[in-house]
Design a protein around this motif. Structure first.
Motif, PDB file in Angstrom:
ATOM      1  N   ASN A  37       0.839  -1.196   0.000  1.00 15.81           N
ATOM      2  CA  ASN A  37       0.000   0.000   0.000  1.00 15.81           C
ATOM      3  C   ASN A  37       0.871   1.242   0.000  1.00 15.81           C
ATOM      4  N   GLY A  38       0.482   2.217  -0.815  1.00 15.29           N
ATOM      5  CA  GLY A  38       1.203   3.481  -0.851  1.00 15.29           C
ATOM      6  C   GLY A  38       2.450   3.483  -1.710  1.00 15.29           C
ATOM      7  N   SER A  39       2.685   2.403  -2.462  1.00 13.67           N
ATOM      8  CA  SER A  39       3.920   2.335  -3.248  1.00 13.67           C
ATOM      9  C   SER A  39       3.796   2.983  -4.626  1.00 13.67           C
ATOM     10  N   GLY A  40       2.579   3.415  -5.007  1.00  8.23           N
ATOM     11  CA  GLY A  40       2.412   4.124  -6.269  1.00  8.23           C
ATOM     12  C   GLY A  40       1.765   3.337  -7.387  1.00  8.23           C
ATOM     13  N   LYS A  41       1.223   2.153  -7.098  1.00  8.35           N
ATOM     14  CA  LYS A  41       0.593   1.337  -8.142  1.00  8.35           C
ATOM     15  C   LYS A  41      -0.571   2.082  -8.799  1.00  8.35           C
ATOM     16  N   SER A  42      -1.487   2.590  -7.997  1.00  7.56           N
ATOM     17  CA  SER A  42      -2.642   3.303  -8.549  1.00  7.56           C
ATOM     18  C   SER A  42      -2.219   4.592  -9.230  1.00  7.56           C
TER      19      SER A  42
END
Length: 142
Positions: A37-42
């Motif tokens: 979560n929060g790693s920039g996938k979206s």
């Protein structure tokens, strides 16, 4: 080339989310984008689909810039259900897309029937189960 992502950088304020991401997909294949979560996938997918502007870098889909709306006749992206409005019906969502893309009411109803959502098409999305929302999101891609 199906997808070319070159040196994408994106920050939100002082927080740098994407640091020079590059990806190349040359042929049709299944690709997973995995990270915590929060790693920039979206964010990356938002940039690829031209929903978010990168600070730096460029994206090409089918050898065209991702800013060319014609590419989305061949490529689609199904977001999570946070893009749905609880106070609108499933039909309202589909009608909006139909109006933008020039799709008739008959085609909208046919797509909803193919996915199996005709029994709740006119209910407010706030009353939908997760599976019903996923049906709506899938129908929005047809």
């Amino acid at each position: 080339m199906i997808l070319s992502v070159e040196e994408i950088q994106k920050s939100y304020g002082k927080e740098k989310v994407l640091h020079g991401v590059s990806i190349r997909i040359h042929q049709p294949e299944i690709v997973a984008l995995v990270g915590p979560n929060g790693s920039g996938k979206s964010t990356l997918l938002g940039i690829v689909t031209n929903l978010i502007s990168p600070d730096h870098g460029k994206v090409k889909i089918l050898n065209r810039t991702n800013k060319d709306p014609e590419i989305f006749r061949y490529v689609s992206f199904m977001q999570d259900n946070s893009v749905l409005y609880d106070y609108l019906t499933g039909y309202d969502h589909l009608q909006f897309i139909g109006d933008v893309q020039g799709i008739s009411k008959g085609q909208i109803l046919s797509a909803a029937e193919r996915v199996g959502m005709e029994s709740y098409l006119h209910k407010k999305v706030g009353k939908y189960s997760l599976g019903m929302k996923q049906h709506l999101l899938l129908t929005m891609q047809l």
